[in-house]
Design a protein around this motif. Structure first.
Motif, PDB file in Angstrom:
ATOM      1  N   HIS A  83     -24.827 -18.634  -4.968  1.00 15.98           N
ATOM      2  CA  HIS A  83     -24.935 -18.064  -6.222  1.00 15.98           C
ATOM      3  C   HIS A  83     -26.618 -18.693  -6.501  1.00 15.98           C
ATOM      4  N   ARG A  84     -27.511 -17.928  -6.472  1.00 13.13           N
ATOM      5  CA  ARG A  84     -28.907 -18.167  -6.728  1.00 13.13           C
ATOM      6  C   ARG A  84     -29.054 -19.294  -8.001  1.00 13.13           C
ATOM      7  N   ARG A  85     -29.600 -20.189  -7.759  1.00 11.39           N
ATOM      8  CA  ARG A  85     -29.998 -21.075  -9.056  1.00 11.39           C
ATOM      9  C   ARG A  85     -31.344 -21.497  -8.861  1.00 11.39           C
ATOM     10  N   GLY A  86     -32.050 -21.796  -7.646  1.00  9.27           N
ATOM     11  CA  GLY A  86     -33.220 -22.479  -7.489  1.00  9.27           C
ATOM     12  C   GLY A  86     -33.341 -24.308  -7.799  1.00  9.27           C
ATOM     13  N   SER A  87     -34.214 -24.774  -7.055  1.00 11.03           N
ATOM     14  CA  SER A  87     -34.164 -25.973  -7.268  1.00 11.03           C
ATOM     15  C   SER A  87     -35.540 -26.685  -7.416  1.00 11.03           C
ATOM     16  N   LEU A  88     -35.863 -27.866  -8.297  1.00 17.23           N
ATOM     17  CA  LEU A  88     -37.073 -28.339  -8.678  1.00 17.23           C
ATOM     18  C   LEU A  88     -37.170 -29.799  -8.452  1.00 17.23           C
ATOM     19  N   PHE A  89     -37.938 -29.961  -7.540  1.00 18.61           N
ATOM     20  CA  PHE A  89     -38.185 -31.408  -6.962  1.00 18.61           C
ATOM     21  C   PHE A  89     -39.526 -31.863  -7.729  1.00 18.61           C
ATOM     22  N   VAL A  90     -39.527 -33.021  -8.472  1.00 15.53           N
ATOM     23  CA  VAL A  90     -40.299 -33.436  -9.191  1.00 15.53           C
ATOM     24  C   VAL A  90     -40.809 -35.003  -8.639  1.00 15.53           C
ATOM     25  N   GLU A  91     -42.087 -35.136  -8.762  1.00 18.60           N
ATOM     26  CA  GLU A  91     -42.736 -36.392  -8.367  1.00 18.60           C
ATOM     27  C   GLU A  91     -42.723 -37.572  -9.402  1.00 18.60           C
ATOM     28  N   GLY A  92     -41.771 -38.306  -9.409  1.00 22.29           N
ATOM     29  CA  GLY A  92     -41.741 -39.208 -10.344  1.00 22.29           C
ATOM     30  C   GLY A  92     -42.784 -40.282 -10.190  1.00 22.29           C
ATOM     31  N   THR A 138     -33.007 -21.675  -3.202  1.00 27.91           N
ATOM     32  CA  THR A 138     -31.622 -22.440  -3.173  1.00 27.91           C
ATOM     33  C   THR A 138     -30.672 -21.838  -4.254  1.00 27.91           C
ATOM     34  N   GLY A 139     -29.537 -22.381  -3.924  1.00 28.65           N
ATOM     35  CA  GLY A 139     -28.560 -22.037  -4.989  1.00 28.65           C
ATOM     36  C   GLY A 139     -27.257 -22.512  -4.645  1.00 28.65           C
ATOM     37  N   ASP A 140     -26.220 -22.579  -5.543  1.00 27.71           N
ATOM     38  CA  ASP A 140     -24.881 -23.172  -5.432  1.00 27.71           C
ATOM     39  C   ASP A 140     -24.168 -22.488  -4.262  1.00 27.71           C
ATOM     40  N   LEU A 141     -23.254 -23.304  -3.768  1.00 27.34           N
ATOM     41  CA  LEU A 141     -22.285 -22.948  -2.485  1.00 27.34           C
ATOM     42  C   LEU A 141     -20.864 -23.110  -3.294  1.00 27.34           C
ATOM     43  N   ASP A 142     -20.072 -22.214  -3.177  1.00 30.32           N
ATOM     44  CA  ASP A 142     -18.632 -22.250  -3.283  1.00 30.32           C
ATOM     45  C   ASP A 142     -17.866 -23.056  -2.098  1.00 30.32           C
ATOM     46  N   VAL A 143     -17.951 -24.131  -2.255  1.00 26.48           N
ATOM     47  CA  VAL A 143     -17.498 -25.191  -1.136  1.00 26.48           C
ATOM     48  C   VAL A 143     -15.891 -24.727  -0.785  1.00 26.48           C
ATOM     49  N   ASP A 144     -15.228 -24.568  -1.687  1.00 32.51           N
ATOM     50  CA  ASP A 144     -13.760 -24.364  -1.410  1.00 32.51           C
ATOM     51  C   ASP A 144     -13.514 -22.962  -0.981  1.00 32.51           C
TER      52      ASP A 144
END
Length: 371
Positions: A83-92, A138-144
């Motif tokens: 399930h598409r979600r997207g990922s945000l990687f931020v530089e702290g 990126t997205g969520d995976l249904d692991v089960d």
């Protein structure tokens, strides 16, 4: 004596997926010490499909796994795996070096400034995240569903899963390995060690030298989010220094310090200090005030010395095949890694897509630790 072509020790995602592929042309038994498959790690994963996450060999395998996640065979699962979600990687603050490391292998990302970051993730503090990178794939995976799909496929092909069948003895004689368990004795020319955190323990039972894998605990808190009706559409967010991450799931927010605490193999539980650290780091980066934790859990992620999985025959023990050290990447890489491992275990040619890729087989074979 129950005789097979392959014995697989461990019914988590690694063991289930490689067994499913091997059982297409061979007889396979999967031995699981617990009363249900995937109890320790697979069943406790809130996994995402993150092709820019992990060391380069894992990134390659994860990208190769994408086609399966996006469009799985209809007979494999009765729902969507991805399930598409997207990922945000931020530089702290102070994470410039981590950013440079990330950019060396990252592909398909969009760089964002602080204003763009807040538009994408409304609670991020501009003072914390002045630079970020967005990955739309990126997205969520249904692991089960993924795990059950491999087990279903395995059983349809005649494979046998033995639960409550912890291996007590493992011996080699006359070209065959024999595993003694409470469910009986099982024999095969090839034994595949997919025992996760217990991988080195299984090797010791077989008289095989351990390769030095380390189980590490990961603690995750589930917290409520109030006042943001659309927060379930927010992307997964993580700082590039890997001191925290957060992900919407099931109407709540998962928050972790991304802890990797070395532990002995055990039934993992959440560490209170790690939970507190993750929540504190999350609040430092966002405008959200966490007032309570609804519940938490812990899981084990097992790493090799170089944090790349190990797949291949032991250099000194005939017929003893390693499939361990998937770290936090085992779910997202499993469609590709399992096909690779099955080919190596059956001494067949590598799958065409893997052979044509930039993947280097030497990065995953166990003999890299003996050189």
């Amino acid at each position: 004596m129950n005789e097979f072509d392959f014995i697989v020790i461990g019914a988590g995602i690694a063991g289930a997926s490689v067994a499913a592929h091997l059982s297409e042309k061979a007889s396979v038994a999967v031995l699981e010490m617990e009363e249900r498959a995937g109890y320790h790690t697979t069943g406790r994963s809130a996994s995402s499909y993150e092709p820019n996450y992990g060391p380069e060999p894992i990134q390659i395998l994860t990208r190769l796994a994408g086609a399966f996640f996006f469009n799985p065979p209809k007979e494999f699962a009765d729902g969507a795996l991805y399930h598409r979600r997207g990922s945000l990687f931020v530089e702290g603050p102070g994470q410039q070096a981590a950013t440079e490391t990330y950019l060396k292998t990252a592909k398909g990302i969009t760089e964002l400034n602080s204003i763009e970051i807040v538009k994408l993730h409304p609670v991020m503090k501009p003072s914390y995240a002045k630079r970020g990178f967005y990955d739309a794939v990126t997205g969520d995976l249904d692991v089960d569903l993924l795990h059950r799909g491999y087990l279903k496929l395995f059983k349809q092909r005649g494979g046998q899963v033995m639960l409550n069948a912890g291996v007590r003895e493992l011996s080699y004689s006359d070209g065959k390995w024999t595993a003694a368990t409470s469910a009986g004795n099982f024999s095969a020319p090839v034994v595949i060690n997919a025992a996760g955190a217990w991988g080195d323990e299984v090797a010791k039972l077989a008289g095989v030298a351990p390769i030095g894998i380390t189980p590490k605990r990961r603690s995750i808190a589930v917290v409520p989010i109030q006042g943001y009706e659309d927060f379930m559409r927010w992307p997964f967010v993580c700082d590039l220094g890997e001191t925290w991450y957060a992900k919407p799931q099931s109407g709540k927010m998962l928050v972790s310090s991304a802890d990797q605490t070395p532990v002995e193999p055990h039934d993992a539980y959440a560490d209170d200090e790690a939970i507190a650290t993750g929540i504190a780091n999350f609040m430092d980066a966002t405008t959200i005030e966490v007032t309570r934790v609804e519940h938490s859990w812990g899981g084990l992620r097992t790493f090799s010395k170089d944090k790349v999985p190990v797949a291949g025959f032991d250099v000194k023990a005939p017929g003893f095949f390693w499939l361990v050290g998937q770290g936090g990447y085992g779910i997202q890489s499993s469609p590709a890694l399992s096909r690779l491992a099955a080919a190596l275990a059956s001494r067949a040619a590598l799958p065409d897509d893997i052979a044509a890729s930039e993947f280097k087989l030497s990065t995953i074979l166990p003999d890299r630790f003996s050189k």
